[in-house]
Design a protein around this motif. Sequence first.
Motif, mmCIF file in Angstrom:
data_model
loop_
_atom_site.group_PDB
_atom_site.id
_atom_site.type_symbol
_atom_site.label_atom_id
_atom_site.label_comp_id
_atom_site.label_asym_id
_atom_site.label_seq_id
_atom_site.Cartn_x
_atom_site.Cartn_y
_atom_site.Cartn_z
ATOM 1 N N ILE A 132 -29.996 15.853 -3.310
ATOM 2 C CA ILE A 132 -29.129 16.001 -4.613
ATOM 3 C C ILE A 132 -29.155 14.252 -4.954
ATOM 4 O O ILE A 132 -28.584 13.576 -4.146
ATOM 5 C CB ILE A 132 -27.928 16.505 -4.452
ATOM 6 C CG1 ILE A 132 -28.255 18.009 -4.167
ATOM 7 C CG2 ILE A 132 -26.951 16.460 -5.755
ATOM 8 C CD1 ILE A 132 -26.957 18.830 -3.754
ATOM 9 N N ILE A 133 -29.225 13.951 -6.073
ATOM 10 C CA ILE A 133 -29.106 12.769 -6.783
ATOM 11 C C ILE A 133 -28.074 12.702 -7.657
ATOM 12 O O ILE A 133 -28.026 13.660 -8.643
ATOM 13 C CB ILE A 133 -30.261 12.296 -7.589
ATOM 14 C CG1 ILE A 133 -31.555 12.038 -6.501
ATOM 15 C CG2 ILE A 133 -29.976 10.888 -8.042
ATOM 16 C CD1 ILE A 133 -31.272 10.895 -5.571
ATOM 17 N N ALA A 134 -26.918 11.911 -7.555
ATOM 18 C CA ALA A 134 -25.780 11.947 -8.248
ATOM 19 C C ALA A 134 -25.351 10.480 -8.582
ATOM 20 O O ALA A 134 -24.214 10.248 -8.041
ATOM 21 C CB ALA A 134 -24.451 12.753 -7.709
ATOM 22 N N VAL A 135 -26.152 9.882 -9.419
ATOM 23 C CA VAL A 135 -26.068 8.414 -9.361
ATOM 24 C C VAL A 135 -25.632 7.773 -10.702
ATOM 25 O O VAL A 135 -24.419 7.203 -10.977
ATOM 26 C CB VAL A 135 -27.440 7.595 -8.903
ATOM 27 C CG1 VAL A 135 -27.318 6.242 -9.281
ATOM 28 C CG2 VAL A 135 -27.874 7.804 -7.633
ATOM 29 N N GLN A 136 -26.465 8.020 -11.776
ATOM 30 C CA GLN A 136 -26.160 7.643 -13.203
ATOM 31 C C GLN A 136 -25.879 8.531 -14.175
ATOM 32 O O GLN A 136 -26.397 9.438 -14.350
ATOM 33 C CB GLN A 136 -27.336 6.662 -13.658
ATOM 34 C CG GLN A 136 -27.024 6.004 -14.867
ATOM 35 C CD GLN A 136 -28.421 5.165 -15.536
ATOM 36 O OE1 GLN A 136 -29.347 5.459 -14.987
ATOM 37 N NE2 GLN A 136 -28.131 4.360 -16.491
ATOM 38 N N GLY A 137 -24.755 8.278 -14.686
ATOM 39 C CA GLY A 137 -24.080 9.419 -15.846
ATOM 40 C C GLY A 137 -23.449 10.485 -15.179
ATOM 41 O O GLY A 137 -23.378 11.744 -15.540
#
Length: 333
Positions: A132-137
Amino acid sequence: MTTLHSTSRLAALGGAALLALSACSASTASEPAPEAPAAEEAPESSAFPVTIEHEFGETVIEAEPERIVAIGWGDLDNLLALDVPPVGYFGALSEGLLPWAADQIDGSEPEFLGYTTEVDYEQIAALEPDLIIAVQGTAVDDESYRLLDEIAPTVARPAGMGGWQVGREDGTRQIAAALGRADEGEELLRELSAQFEAARQAYPALEGATGVSVITYDASLYYAFAPIDGRGAFLEDLGLEWPEAVRDQYDGTTFSVELSPEEVGILDGDVVLFMVDEPEYDPIADNGLFERFDADLIAVTAETRTAISLNTPLSTAYAIEHLTPVIAEALDD
């Protein structure tokens, strides 16, 4: 004398300059869970395992991920630009893929899971992600990170950055590193830098002009976006400068400078971009002080507004092509 412009006029503004800009850019590139879209040019297996440090600790990714879910509104763009389409994503301002993202899809589309501000953990789990990617925005906090990480290894924003504060370069580098594609991430940023340079060369009036991006919700307050935000960063990368009076009021920590209706005079310069819903928006109708401006007033709407808000390599390349000619025309008037 104040002149009003709108980005809806872009269809008439293609011309040789835009063709030149395009040429100088190499590329900018309960039911069973759906199959993951195919990724291209997989990284060397030796890239894994990778360990990514982030705001909530560190995440070890043991092997190349095959089923990724994107949480932040810039995460999808970065994954697509790196040729690793996710199985599902949360969007920003609209359902479905925006033009620059749709252009990257070769095969089945990832599943739209809703909006970034309304994450559904059951939907995510149903897709059986391995990353899961929760990086930008996104403004993932300790609790939401814990819930995500219980579903699959989760990479969050770089340590020390607040929610919604991850800029273009930091976001791309963090995501590329998680995918074992750090070199490809750097190449994306180099290509975008070259596109900005080409835009400045094609439109010399940009360099050193004064400009500011602004939003107002009901004309009771106005917000001038700082370079820490994509809407301010875009103008800065094109070579424009903040009006000095606005810069003097900026404390260096927030997204914007807040102004009352009586204070908007400090926004005056060469151009003022208004982030609005309607291309016919007339700021003078809300505040007569704008009629006294020397600056040209530009209504930035629809996809172009979203592009500079998302502030990813893909969306920014779209804005360079579609918004830059409007700004340049205003400066040449």
